[in-house]
Design a protein around this motif. Structure first.
Motif, PDB file in Angstrom:
ATOM      1  N   UNK A  10       1.929   2.079   8.849  1.00 33.96           N
ATOM      2  CA  UNK A  10       1.093   2.799   7.890  1.00 33.96           C
ATOM      3  C   UNK A  10      -0.324   2.316   8.074  1.00 33.96           C
ATOM      4  N   UNK A  11      -1.249   3.110   7.595  1.00 32.41           N
ATOM      5  CA  UNK A  11      -2.661   2.693   7.625  1.00 32.41           C
ATOM      6  C   UNK A  11      -3.116   2.496   6.209  1.00 32.41           C
ATOM      7  N   UNK A  50       0.801  -1.249   0.000  1.00 31.04           N
ATOM      8  CA  UNK A  50       0.000   0.000   0.000  1.00 31.04           C
ATOM      9  C   UNK A  50       0.830   1.294   0.000  1.00 31.04           C
ATOM     10  N   UNK A  51       1.865   1.424   0.831  1.00 34.70           N
ATOM     11  CA  UNK A  51       2.620   2.685   0.767  1.00 34.70           C
ATOM     12  C   UNK A  51       3.300   2.899  -0.591  1.00 34.70           C
ATOM     13  N   UNK A  52       3.752   1.812  -1.208  1.00 39.52           N
ATOM     14  CA  UNK A  52       4.428   1.946  -2.502  1.00 39.52           C
ATOM     15  C   UNK A  52       3.430   2.390  -3.573  1.00 39.52           C
ATOM     16  N   UNK A  53       2.234   1.820  -3.497  1.00 36.98           N
ATOM     17  CA  UNK A  53       1.193   2.217  -4.446  1.00 36.98           C
ATOM     18  C   UNK A  53       0.878   3.703  -4.282  1.00 36.98           C
ATOM     19  N   UNK A  97      -1.800  -6.640  -3.311  1.00 39.42           N
ATOM     20  CA  UNK A  97      -2.123  -5.955  -4.565  1.00 39.42           C
ATOM     21  C   UNK A  97      -1.476  -6.614  -5.774  1.00 39.42           C
ATOM     22  N   UNK A  98      -0.216  -6.997  -5.610  1.00 39.38           N
ATOM     23  CA  UNK A  98       0.496  -7.666  -6.699  1.00 39.38           C
ATOM     24  C   UNK A  98       1.102  -8.940  -6.135  1.00 39.38           C
ATOM     25  N   UNK A  99       0.600 -10.097  -6.558  1.00 40.57           N
ATOM     26  CA  UNK A  99       1.153 -11.343  -6.000  1.00 40.57           C
ATOM     27  C   UNK A  99       2.635 -11.482  -6.347  1.00 40.57           C
ATOM     28  N   UNK A 100       3.440 -11.929  -5.407  1.00 42.91           N
ATOM     29  CA  UNK A 100       4.874 -12.094  -5.674  1.00 42.91           C
ATOM     30  C   UNK A 100       5.091 -13.046  -6.849  1.00 42.91           C
ATOM     31  N   UNK A 101       6.067 -12.723  -7.658  1.00 42.33           N
ATOM     32  CA  UNK A 101       6.410 -13.592  -8.778  1.00 42.33           C
ATOM     33  C   UNK A 101       7.924 -13.642  -8.888  1.00 42.33           C
ATOM     34  N   UNK A 123      -6.555   0.603  -1.273  1.00 38.88           N
ATOM     35  CA  UNK A 123      -5.327  -0.187  -1.337  1.00 38.88           C
ATOM     36  C   UNK A 123      -4.070   0.650  -1.193  1.00 38.88           C
ATOM     37  N   UNK A 124      -4.216   1.957  -0.987  1.00 39.28           N
ATOM     38  CA  UNK A 124      -3.044   2.808  -0.773  1.00 39.28           C
ATOM     39  C   UNK A 124      -2.863   3.092   0.703  1.00 39.28           C
ATOM     40  N   UNK A 125      -2.314   4.260   1.003  1.00 33.22           N
ATOM     41  CA  UNK A 125      -2.070   4.643   2.388  1.00 33.22           C
ATOM     42  C   UNK A 125      -3.088   5.732   2.723  1.00 33.22           C
ATOM     43  N   UNK A 126      -3.660   5.639   3.915  1.00 29.72           N
ATOM     44  CA  UNK A 126      -4.730   6.553   4.318  1.00 29.72           C
ATOM     45  C   UNK A 126      -4.136   7.885   4.752  1.00 29.72           C
ATOM     46  N   UNK A 127      -4.417   8.933   4.005  1.00 33.50           N
ATOM     47  CA  UNK A 127      -3.815  10.217   4.367  1.00 33.50           C
ATOM     48  C   UNK A 127      -4.404  10.731   5.672  1.00 33.50           C
TER      49      UNK A 127
END
Lengths: 663, 290
Positions: free
Chosen positions: A376-377, A81-84, A622-626, A382-386
């Protein structure tokens, strides 16, 4: 209630952007820094800052792809989420910096120009010559100066952060700092303290980092109980210019603008490199990574350059490992327009013109992906709650960390031109949450009893006096630092082995023991750089132990952390059936390793002086590891097998959902 | 600054060969208001050394050339790649950055390297000087773009490549102070706190003294940088007002030393010429607007 006050420690990109946003929101900010903030290490960032932009968007790029490149490049070792959120903010941040007057390079029509950086196939990187970090820092420095003139910010330059002040509930209520000119101590009451103190390169002795990057502030926070995440992930930049005092960075933008890495096919070919014909040159990155060529992610480029010199014996020079980074095929005028700043550095420090002679470069410690653990929240999207007080808060309530000194964004390996983004983003983003965090308190930090600050201040004063009072004849702190740097560089950079790491851990304990017996040669109380350095050296040992222990325990290869004993080779079978079977086995192994090791390392200070390590699950929803397959033999087939498996997992899940709905 | 010392090859000092040595003469001063004094140091030669690595060896050794234990020499540095502006000093009499001063080149001048603190700023200790007046200059000329806020308002103004190429060099000014050290019109201002004077009162008095002194080439150049920016120029008049006030552009004696010593090759005299023209036009305009 009195006006809230926030103390920001460090005036690089992260600290300045937080200060700017906080001042704008009406918070009084004290900003302390080891150096005048305009001289912070962010000035050394050269290449650029990443974000999806109008051009790449029309080529199929999106915020999501930037997010995906970042987590894939980081080998999935970051909460998503924080990266998104960061990738989503990218375009806005570039626009803001543009408005603040950063002289980004321009297209003929007057738009911002972009270049391509490692780990992506898009030209996502905005740049200002080859001094983008300097230009971004100056723009923020200017805005903070403006707030300072208006009385909203007070800067304390040449000040050292010594310790957080914690109340009876373990909440941070300020800090003890020291004036490095008068050596006087002062307590700062603060409703929140934000650490933005950057990396810890000096733990490795020489690195591409500036002299202020001792890591002392984060080490001091850790020693007061703040957890530290992913310490073992240290980025070694593939291209630096070796020097006696420092390893100077040669930006990735040199390759982004077409620079080619090569060695002569004949080991230590004595000829002038410009006379060596193409057929006798080995462009090993282009050869081994036909898709990304010279712009593979940094950990891979670093290992290849290290390998070609150390294991394949193809170093350009016999007694000093190095390879050629060649720009000589690019017109001089173009080089000057786009890379002037970095070419000038090479010319000034090596006395050779890189426009006509290939540069000699070798990897160097560059960036710490790990840092203070921060919370982080997650938002509904799916992101970070401002505005959440949890964002960027360390395990000590009221103590925050942003920029290079947090562990949040880059996972196991940072992509080029993502650090400037993460620094500015975390600084801007954290501000509203920091304010919200202070609002719940029953009283402001300024209303805390004076004895809370007095006792903390006395503790630091006593430590300082004890250091000055050590008997002469002890070990020389500079010599101890040299030993520490050499040790860490030898065992904890490009290649790691368990026997070496275990032995190095014991050696660090011995060095720490030597440090307790070291003596300062200056016992005065005026601009005593000697005692300041000795103090910060003492704080390097806890970080060195975190790095070594984390690396020792992590029995796998991930991003910058490379242990040959645990590396998984590509496919070797030629028969299609066997090859398929190999790919299946490869994926089984990958799945098992993900299950075991896709976790953040979290270090806490143990009572015995050793870090206590636990592991934290990662939000990969959000993005499954590959599998990270850059250049691996058989990558296509492995990818195919992995995709099939993912598809069947997804199908199974949806069938289960349907079944559940039916009952 | 915090100064780690690293010998590239610690074992080499024990070799049988005659060890080449670098002799260094440093003008030291223990604290403001104290007498300065010369001190000699000897450092073993290593290939590719710069003045920073020489100072690192001196700090680590903490002994003068005669073997007497001395406090380590204090100096300022940070990036060591000539981009942070910290390590300005007088090296063999010339104002320059210590990190990019290569020992081999310096030894071509003579057998001994001479290091002195900048002379236009108050000495804090040894080679460390107090350059807060320099940063005050940036406040005076409002060297910033006066944006509304840091929220999202879309991209900045369109800028042609020519404009960018004009602005970029000015924007690489790292506030090192070389141009001020070399300027005959920029004279040292070193107010001393009086007995019983409150710190705030002293700070205010010091600022007043700074503001009457010449603002210097770096600040004039920054004023021109922001006066050429589409948003920055919205407060161009305020900058010109500062530049025409005491301490402003009229104090420039056109010695052109600034541009000669700038380590970044910034066209400072071009900025000064532009500032002069703008200031004249602005003064005339103001005369008629009355």
């Amino acid at each position: 209630m009195a006006q809230p006050r926030v103390l920001v420690v460090g005036g690089g990109l992260a600290g300045l952007s937080a200060t700017m946003r906080l001042a704008e929101l009406g918070v009084a900010v004290d900003l302390i820094s080891l150096v005048p903030v305009k001289r912070s290490h962010s000035v050394c960032a050269q290449g650029g800052i990443n974000s999806v932009n109008a051009l790449t968007r029309q080529q199929g790029d999106s915020e999501w792809k930037h997010f995906d490149d970042t987590v894939y490049g980081g080998d999935f070792l970051q909460h998503q989420p924080p990266v998104k959120e960061m990738a989503d903010w990218g375009p806005r941040i570039i626009d803001l910096m543009d408005r603040l007057g950063v002289p980004f390079n321009r297209t003929p029509e007057g738009f911002r120009d972009q270049r391509r950086f490692g780990g992506t196939l898009y030209k996502r990187t905005a740049f200002a010559g080859a001094t983008t970090g300097q230009q971004l820092l100056y723009a923020l420095d200017e805005q903070v100066r403006r707030h300072e003139v208006a009385g909203r910010v007070k800067k304390w330059e040449f000040w050292d952060f010594l310790a957080p002040v914690l109340d009876g509930h373990g909440r941070c209520r300020g800090a003890i700092c020291q004036d490095l000119v008068s050596m006087q101590f002062r307590s700062f009451a603060a409703d929140a303290v934000i650490l933005a103190s950057g990396g810890c390169g000096l733990v490795f002795g020489r690195s591409t980092m500036s002299m202020a990057c001792t890591g002392s502030a984060i080490s001091r926070a850790y020693q007061h109980g703040a957890a530290y995440g992913n310490g073992e992930f240290i980025q070694v930049h593939p291209t630096a210019i070796p020097g006696a005092d420092k390893l100077r960075l040669m930006s990735e933008s040199a390759r982004g603008e077409g620079g080619r890495v090569w060695v002569p096919r004949t080991p230590q070919d004595p000829r002038d490199p410009t006379t060596i014909p193409e057929s006798e040159r080995f462009y090993f990155l282009e050869d081994r990574y036909p898709k990304y060529k010279n712009l593979v992610p940094r950990d891979i480029a670093t290992r290849e350059i290290f390998d070609i010199c150390v294991n394949e014996g193809l170093s350009v020079e016999r007694d000093r490992p190095c390879v050629y980074l060649d720009l000589t095929h690019i017109p001089r005028q173009e080089l000057d327009r786009k890379l002037h700043g970095i070419l000038e550095i090479y010319e000034k420090f090596q006395g050779v013109d890189p426009r006509s002679v290939p540069m000699k470069i070798f990897p160097a410690v560059h960036y710490s992906m790990g840092g203070l653990w921060v919370d982080y929240q997650r938002s509904a999207g799916g992101g970070m709650e401002e505005g959440s007080p949890r964002n960027h808060q360390t395990t000590i309530p009221g103590l925050y960390a942003i920029g290079e000194c947090d562990y949040q964004y880059h996972g196991a390996n940072r992509l080029g031109a993502n650090s400037l983004l993460s620094c500015i983003f975390s600084g801007l983003f954290c501000a509203s949450g920091v304010i919200a965090g202070g609002e719940g308190a029953s009283r402001t930090a300024a209303e805390e009893p004076a004895r809370l600050f007095d006792s903390a201040l006395r503790r630091e004063q006593d430590r300082h006096e004890a250091l000055l009072g050590r008997r002469g004849g002890g070990d020389n702190p500079y010599a101890i630092h040299q030993d520490l740097g050499a040790l860490m560089t030898r065992v904890a950079t490009v290649v790691r082995r368990n026997d070496q790491l275990a032995a190095a851990y014991d050696e660090v304990c011995t060095l720490e023991e030597r440090w307790t017996r070291s003596a300062v040669s200056d016992t005065g109380n005026w601009t005593n750089q000697n005692v300041t350095f000795t103090k910060s050296l003492g704080d390097m040992f806890p970080l060195a132990k975190i790095i070594l222990k984390g690396a020792l325990l992590r029995d796998e290869c991930r991003g910058a952390h490379f242990k040959p004993a645990f590396s998984v080779p590509g496919l070797s079978a030629t028969d299609p059936v066997d090859r398929r079977r190999e790919a299946e086995a490869w994926c089984d192994r990958f799945a098992a390793n993900t299950e075991r090791w896709l976790k953040s390392t979290v270090a806490r200070p143990g009572a015995d002086g050793h870090p206590q390590i636990t592991y934290e699950d990662i939000d990969t929803s959000l993005i499954p590891p590959r599998p990270r397959l850059y250049g691996l033999v058989g990558a296509d087939l492995i990818e195919e097998v992995w995709r099939e498996r993912q598809a069947s997992v997804a199908e199974g899940a949806s069938r289960a959902t349907v079944a559940a709905a039916a009952t | 600054m915090i100064a780690p010392a690293h010998s590239s090859d610690p074992s080499s000092s024990g070799s049988g060969e005659e060890q080449r040595a670098i002799r260094v003469r440093i003008l030291r001063q223990d604290a403001p208001g104290q007498e300065s004094y010369w001190e000699r140091h000897v450092v073993p030669y290593e290939p590719n050394m710069n003045v920073i690595s020489v100072l690192q060896r001196i700090a680590a050794g903490a002994r003068a050339a005669d073997g007497r234990p001395v406090a380590p020499v204090a100096w300022d540095c940070n990036c060591l790649e000539e981009v942070c502006g910290s390590c300005t000093m007088l090296i063999n009499g010339a104002t320059r950055m210590a990190c990019s001063a290569l020992v081999d080149r310096l030894l071509e001048d003579g057998e001994e390297i001479e290091l002195r603190p900048m002379s236009k700023f108050p000495v804090v200790r040894d080679l460390v000087v107090d350059r807060r007046r320099l940063f005050r200059g940036l406040e005076k000329v409002k060297a910033w773009v006066p944006v509304d806020d840091s929220y999202d308002h879309g991209a900045g103004p369109r800028i042609s490549p020519e404009e960018q190429e004009d602005a970029y060099p000015l924007s690489t000014c790292m506030s090192c102070g070389c141009c001020l050290e070399a300027c005959p019109q920029y004279v040292k201002i070193e107010p001393v706190r009086r007995d019983g004077e409150a710190p705030e009162a002293f700070a205010e008095r010091r600022q007043g003294a700074f503001d009457r002194g010449f603002v210097g080439a770096h600040a004039i150049s920054q004023a021109m940088l922001f006066n050429s920016h589409p948003t920055g120029k919205m407060i161009a008049d305020e900058r010109l007002e500062t530049l025409t006030a005491p301490g402003g552009i009229q104090m420039c004696g056109n010695a052109q030393n600034c541009v000669a010593v700038c380590p970044k090759g910034i066209p400072l005299t071009r900025s000064i010429a532009r500032a002069g023209r703008s200031a004249t036009l602005w003064a005339i305009k103001r005369l008629f607007d009355r």
